[in-house]
Each structure stands twice: as C-alpha cells, then as structure tokens.
Design a protein around this motif. Structure first.
Motif, PDB file in Angstrom:
ATOM      1  N   LEU A   4       0.809  -1.227   0.000  1.00 55.35           N
ATOM      2  CA  LEU A   4       0.000   0.000   0.000  1.00 55.35           C
ATOM      3  C   LEU A   4       0.840   1.274   0.000  1.00 55.35           C
ATOM      4  N   ALA A   5       2.096   1.193  -0.428  1.00 55.13           N
ATOM      5  CA  ALA A   5       3.000   2.350  -0.345  1.00 55.13           C
ATOM      6  C   ALA A   5       2.432   3.590  -1.030  1.00 55.13           C
ATOM      7  N   THR A   6       1.963   3.448  -2.271  1.00 56.15           N
ATOM      8  CA  THR A   6       1.486   4.619  -3.024  1.00 56.15           C
ATOM      9  C   THR A   6       0.249   5.255  -2.397  1.00 56.15           C
ATOM     10  N   PRO A   7      -0.814   4.495  -2.089  1.00 61.82           N
ATOM     11  CA  PRO A   7      -1.962   5.145  -1.446  1.00 61.82           C
ATOM     12  C   PRO A   7      -1.646   5.724  -0.070  1.00 61.82           C
ATOM     13  N   ILE A   8      -0.730   5.100   0.668  1.00 59.72           N
ATOM     14  CA  ILE A   8      -0.355   5.633   1.981  1.00 59.72           C
ATOM     15  C   ILE A   8       0.269   7.017   1.827  1.00 59.72           C
ATOM     16  N   VAL A   9       1.233   7.138   0.932  1.00 54.68           N
ATOM     17  CA  VAL A   9       1.897   8.426   0.719  1.00 54.68           C
ATOM     18  C   VAL A   9       0.909   9.449   0.158  1.00 54.68           C
ATOM     19  N   LYS A  10       0.058   9.020  -0.761  1.00 47.94           N
ATOM     20  CA  LYS A  10      -0.913   9.931  -1.374  1.00 47.94           C
ATOM     21  C   LYS A  10      -1.859  10.514  -0.321  1.00 47.94           C
ATOM     22  N   PHE A  49      -8.088  -6.386  -2.882  1.00 53.08           N
ATOM     23  CA  PHE A  49      -9.148  -5.536  -2.341  1.00 53.08           C
ATOM     24  C   PHE A  49      -8.922  -4.072  -2.694  1.00 53.08           C
ATOM     25  N   ASN A  50      -7.677  -3.584  -2.473  1.00 52.03           N
ATOM     26  CA  ASN A  50      -7.411  -2.151  -2.669  1.00 52.03           C
ATOM     27  C   ASN A  50      -7.307  -1.764  -4.143  1.00 52.03           C
ATOM     28  N   TYR A  51      -6.568  -2.556  -4.926  1.00 51.78           N
ATOM     29  CA  TYR A  51      -6.285  -2.149  -6.305  1.00 51.78           C
ATOM     30  C   TYR A  51      -7.337  -2.641  -7.301  1.00 51.78           C
ATOM     31  N   LYS A  52      -7.825  -3.851  -7.132  1.00 53.35           N
ATOM     32  CA  LYS A  52      -8.805  -4.374  -8.079  1.00 53.35           C
ATOM     33  C   LYS A  52     -10.197  -3.813  -7.800  1.00 53.35           C
ATOM     34  N   LEU A  53     -10.636  -3.948  -6.546  1.00 52.51           N
ATOM     35  CA  LEU A  53     -11.941  -3.387  -6.196  1.00 52.51           C
ATOM     36  C   LEU A  53     -11.901  -1.866  -6.228  1.00 52.51           C
ATOM     37  N   GLY A  54     -10.811  -1.296  -5.745  1.00 51.70           N
ATOM     38  CA  GLY A  54     -10.693   0.161  -5.714  1.00 51.70           C
ATOM     39  C   GLY A  54     -10.745   0.793  -7.089  1.00 51.70           C
ATOM     40  N   SER A  55     -10.179   0.093  -8.090  1.00 49.20           N
ATOM     41  CA  SER A  55     -10.183   0.644  -9.454  1.00 49.20           C
ATOM     42  C   SER A  55     -11.591   0.786 -10.013  1.00 49.20           C
ATOM     43  N   LEU A  86     -11.029  11.073  -1.968  1.00 48.52           N
ATOM     44  CA  LEU A  86     -11.880  10.520  -0.919  1.00 48.52           C
ATOM     45  C   LEU A  86     -12.015   9.006  -1.079  1.00 48.52           C
ATOM     46  N   VAL A  87     -12.185   8.552  -2.304  1.00 48.44           N
ATOM     47  CA  VAL A  87     -12.304   7.111  -2.565  1.00 48.44           C
ATOM     48  C   VAL A  87     -11.005   6.394  -2.179  1.00 48.44           C
ATOM     49  N   ILE A  88      -9.859   6.972  -2.564  1.00 49.37           N
ATOM     50  CA  ILE A  88      -8.557   6.376  -2.241  1.00 49.37           C
ATOM     51  C   ILE A  88      -8.373   6.289  -0.727  1.00 49.37           C
ATOM     52  N   THR A  89      -8.785   7.340  -0.015  1.00 49.92           N
ATOM     53  CA  THR A  89      -8.653   7.370   1.442  1.00 49.92           C
ATOM     54  C   THR A  89      -9.518   6.296   2.094  1.00 49.92           C
ATOM     55  N   ILE A  90     -10.780   6.211   1.658  1.00 49.36           N
ATOM     56  CA  ILE A  90     -11.691   5.208   2.221  1.00 49.36           C
ATOM     57  C   ILE A  90     -11.178   3.796   1.940  1.00 49.36           C
ATOM     58  N   MET A  91     -10.721   3.579   0.709  1.00 44.66           N
ATOM     59  CA  MET A  91     -10.221   2.247   0.345  1.00 44.66           C
ATOM     60  C   MET A  91      -8.955   1.890   1.124  1.00 44.66           C
ATOM     61  N   LEU A  92      -8.114   2.890   1.404  1.00 41.21           N
ATOM     62  CA  LEU A  92      -6.890   2.632   2.170  1.00 41.21           C
ATOM     63  C   LEU A  92      -7.235   2.140   3.570  1.00 41.21           C
ATOM     64  N   PHE A  93      -8.111   2.858   4.251  1.00 41.23           N
ATOM     65  CA  PHE A  93      -8.466   2.470   5.618  1.00 41.23           C
ATOM     66  C   PHE A  93      -9.271   1.171   5.642  1.00 41.23           C
ATOM     67  N   ALA A  94     -10.113   0.984   4.631  1.00 43.75           N
ATOM     68  CA  ALA A  94     -10.851  -0.274   4.532  1.00 43.75           C
ATOM     69  C   ALA A  94      -9.890  -1.438   4.309  1.00 43.75           C
ATOM     70  N   SER A  95      -8.863  -1.214   3.491  1.00 44.32           N
ATOM     71  CA  SER A  95      -7.859  -2.249   3.243  1.00 44.32           C
ATOM     72  C   SER A  95      -7.113  -2.611   4.518  1.00 44.32           C
TER      73      SER A  95
END
Length: 517
Positions: A326-332, A460-466, A473-482
């Motif tokens: 999750l490096a990229t979404p964490i930094v983002k 979960f994060n990359y396939k469902l998130g896409s 906001l979507v990236i943030t929610i998906m990060l914490f959900a992941s």
C-alpha cells in the motif's frame, strides 16, 4: 516481570505513544502541504541533522548507560543516591552541550558542507542560517535524555510515551495557522520551541520523585567513571549510526533536489511502526534486563528476550507487507496536498517500499542492542555498527546509479538485515539456547498469515478500488478499509495458527471482561 506483564506494559506504552505519533503524522502531513519536496525542505532537513547530530550520539549513549547505572545506584544507595547522581550527570551534560553549541555555531558552514556536500549558493546559505537558529536544541536535548534515563530506571514510562503530544502540538498549531504561507526560518524557531516542550513534559514526574535541581560536577564520583567507561563504545556505535545518516544525506543531496526530503518522509512513515510499538517494547524490557543482570538471572533475560522478539515479529512482519503493498496510497493520503505534488508521491512511495524491506531487522536491532547493553557489552554493537557502515556505503555506491534514491533506501535495509544477522549470531555465545527454534517456528506462522493478508489487501485495494474511481476521498476510504480487512485476515490467521502472543492478548481481554462482570 512475567511474560503477560511484558505484553501488557508494552501495550500500555504503545497506546500512549500512539496518540503522540498520530499527532506527529499530522505534523508531517501539514509540513508536506506547506513546503512539499524542494530546496527549502532539503535545507531544513540538512540543518536539523547538523544541529542534533552530536546530541543524537550522546543522547543514545546516555539513555543506554544511565538506566542500568541508576538501577545499580538505587539498589545500593536508594532514591537519595539516584537524585544526587542525577544532579551530577545533568550538570556535566548541560555544560558539554553548551560548549558543543558554541563550537557548532562558529563552524556551522563547515558542518553543513559535511552533511550536504551537494548544496550550493542560496540553498547552502539557508542551511547554515537554519542550523544556527536551531542550535539551542542541543542544550534542550541534554535535559531530555538525562531525565528520560532517570525516569526509565524508575520504570516510569508515561512522560516518554506522551512527550510527543506537546512537541507535535507546537508544530501543528503553527502549520495550521500559517498554511502554505509558512516560512522556513520561522519553522526552525518553532522546532526549538517544540524541543523545549519535550523537557517541560518530564519535569512534573522528575519532581514527583523528590528531585530538586542542585547543580554540581564531581568527576571523582565512581558512577561518573562507570558511565564514562560504558558510554565510550556506545558513543562510537551511535556515531557510526550518525555517519550512516550523514552519508545517506550527502548522497541524496547529490542525486537531486527533493531527494533528501523524499527519503525523510519515507523514513517517517517507516519509523511510525518502530516509534509506536517497537520503542515501547524496548523501553519496557530494557530496565527488566538490567535488573535481571544485577541478579545474574540469565534465564529471566532469555525469557524477556523471547517475548520481545516474538512481539517484534508479530508487529513488523505484517507492517512490512502492508507498507510494500500500500506504499502509493499511503503516501498519497498522508502527504499529497498543497505543495506536495503527484510526482512527489511517486518518489516517496518508491523509497518507502525499499525502506520497508528492512523494517523487521531495524526493529530487531533495537531490542538486541538492549540485550548487549544490559549485560554491559557495548563492544559487540559497536563492532557490528562499524561493519554495517561499510556495508551501507558499499551498497549506496552500488545501487544509487541504477535505482537512484531507491537504491539509498535499499542499501539501508541491507545494512540493517546484516546487523541483525551478526547480533543474533554473537548472542549464541552469551546464551547457547535462547529459543531460536521456537522463534523460527513463530516467524513461519506469522509470515504465512502476513503473506495471505498481503494478497487479500492487494486485490481488495487495487482491483476493487479501481472500480470505484480515483478521487482522493475514494482512495482514502479504500486505504483504511484495506487496513481493516488486512488486520482482520491477519488476526484470524494468527488465531488459527495459534501464535502465542495473540493468545496472551485474547486471554487478557477475556479476563478483563469476566472481572468487569
């Protein structure tokens, strides 16, 4: 202290520290918004490194030597002896820190040239200016480290755990009010004020112990000589660590603008796990090991070590997998706003992945070094540190060209892994059987659970998130959900594979529920 109490005390310190570190995360996020990755931020990071480099070395030495020395004084002379020695060592350390401040002020341009050889012109002048503004931090750190060693010898961990709250609050208030209009020289002044808050937060606990400041310097004190003998190898070992940091910053300043800041932000994210959980473990177990040494209780030391290592693995193995996946979404989510641009996210995330590889080794080193220090063996960590400087430098030079700044991060991880291997190997000479077989079995269980977690989190994060879009906001929610999904998968896996430390925590929760009923 029993195994259960080690886990419980660690959990308490970690919980208190977590609040401080969440605020630290807010500080870094606001700093990224205000300054981004650029020449100013690089100058600040270089100046701060130059400011604290010496006291960073001395501070580690004091923290490591003062705990066992204060413990010995307490056994032989009681609290009055502890307080008397505190006046002596504090007075001496403050005098040394003032002398260091004066010398560093005079030679600031030379020191900055050493820390950041790639700086030229205005950036170099700014770094010198910021370095001189921040030099009072040196004296404040003298108070901080001596008080910290004194309180930890009393097994008073609260001030250490919460000192980050006022420290970070000062930064947050300034950055929140100033926003993108924040000014870098003012920010260094705020850094000095924050360092003062770290001292003040410890004062009530120190006074509560009965201590009153009565300056004196008595170098004939046998415990001053004992500190002197113990601290020299630690100073050398700590200096080696600082040399590693300086080498990395030097090479980062050569690689390009913003690289030093990218490595700094990636390190902060990687160190979040270390500072919240692993420092809690090492803080709790070090006084226990020092007491066990005084009682010649090798069996007790081994028991504490096993529990600490198992806790380190339980935390850092899944954290490593999570940071890599999750490096990229964490930094983002953490930093990408204001002056921190998408290309800055890519640069920082790349470094984070390679730092994460050495996360468990770095954590192990913190605990293993404490074992050696509690047994008055300061030579082994020093020798290992010297070897690792050579390893780090060699891999820096080898990897920085093909991998740029990511090569510097990977070299650091390789050096940490090498250090862990050597420390474990040498430990067999002290304790022929310290449960290595059980640790390996435990590691296999934990790694299996973490690997399954990583696969689930990735899909979960990359396939469902896409499918849900790329809005922040979507990236943030998906990060914490992941994270929630990952923690659930990992926790269930650990229960199914019967990881011991998980069962201790579960039993503690059960007993608390029964007690409350």
């Amino acid at each position: 202290m029993s195994k259960k109490n080690v886990v419980q005390s660690t959990a308490l310190i970690a919980a208190l520290t977590l609040v401080s570190k969440v605020m630290g995360f807010m500080r870094e996020s606001l700093m990224a918004r205000s300054f981004g990755l650029g020449a100013q931020t690089d100058a600040y990071n270089a100046a701060l490194t130059a400011t604290v480099v010496i006291m960073g070395v001395i501070g580690v030495g004091l923290n490591t030597t003062l705990v066992p020395v204060f413990s010995e004084i307490g056994q032989r002379k009681g609290m009055a002896g502890r307080r008397s020695f505190l006046n002596n060592i504090l007075s001496f350390t403050v005098i040394i820190s003032i002398l260091i401040t004066v010398v560093f002020f005079i030679f600031s341009p030379t020191i900055i040239s050493f820390v950041a050889m790639g700086f030229k012109g205005e950036q170099f002048d700014l770094a010198v200016k910021l370095n001189r503004i921040g030099l009072p931090i040196v004296v404040l750190l003298a108070f901080t480290h001596v008080f910290m060693g004194y309180l930890q010898s009393l097994e008073v961990f609260g001030p250490y755990a919460v000192m980050g709250i006022p420290y970070n609050l000062v930064f947050i208030l300034y950055l929140f009010i100033a926003g993108t209009g924040a000014e870098i020289t003012t920010f260094m002044m705020v850094t000095v004020l924050a360092a003062l808050m770290q001292v003040l937060i410890q004062v009530p606990a120190v006074r509560h112990s009965g201590y009153r400041l009565r300056p004196r310097v008595d170098l004939s004190d046998p415990y001053m000589r004992k500190v002197g003998m113990l601290i020299v190898p630690i100073l050398i070992s700590s200096s080696i660590l600082q040399i590693n940091i300086i080498i990395d910053k030097d090479l980062a300043s050569i690689v390009g603008t913003g690289v030093m800041s990218a490595l700094n932000y990636a390190t902060k994210l990687n160190d979040l796990v270390l500072s919240v959980f692993i420092m809690a473990i090492s803080t709790v177990v070090f006084p226990m090991m020092a007491e066990a040494f005084l009682r010649n209780d090798d069996k007790g030391t081994v028991s504490i070590l096993q529990k600490a290592i198992n806790l380190v693995m339980l935390i850092t193995v899944p954290a490593t997998v999570g940071l890599i996946v999750l490096a990229t979404p964490i930094v983002k989510v953490a930093f990408e706003r204001g002056a921190f641009l998408p290309q800055d996210t890519i640069m920082t995330a790349g470094a984070l992945v390679f730092y994460a590889i050495g996360l468990m080794a770095n954590a192990m080193n913190m605990v293993l070094n404490r074992v050696y220090y509690s047994y008055r063996d300061t030579k082994t960590p020093m020798v290992v540190g010297v070897i690792c400087v050579v390893i780090n430098l060699a891999f820096n030079l080898l990897l920085m060209k093909p991998l740029a700044h990511k090569g510097l991060a990977l070299a650091t991880s390789i050096a940490n892994i090498s250090a862990t291997s050597m420390l474990f190997y040498k430990l067999r000479e002290k304790f022929y059987d310290f449960g290595m077989k059980e640790m390996v079995v435990n590691f296999i269980k934990i790694a299996t659970c973490a690997s399954i977690m990583g696969v689930v989190v990735y899909f979960f994060n990359y396939k469902l998130g896409s499918l849900l879009g790329t809005r922040k906001l979507v990236i943030t929610i998906m990060l914490f959900a992941s994270m929630v999904v990952g923690a659930t998968v990992y926790g269930v896996g650990c229960v199914m594979l019967k990881v011991p430390e998980v069962y201790i925590l579960i039993n503690k929760i059960k007993s608390k529920i029964i007690t409350e009923r």
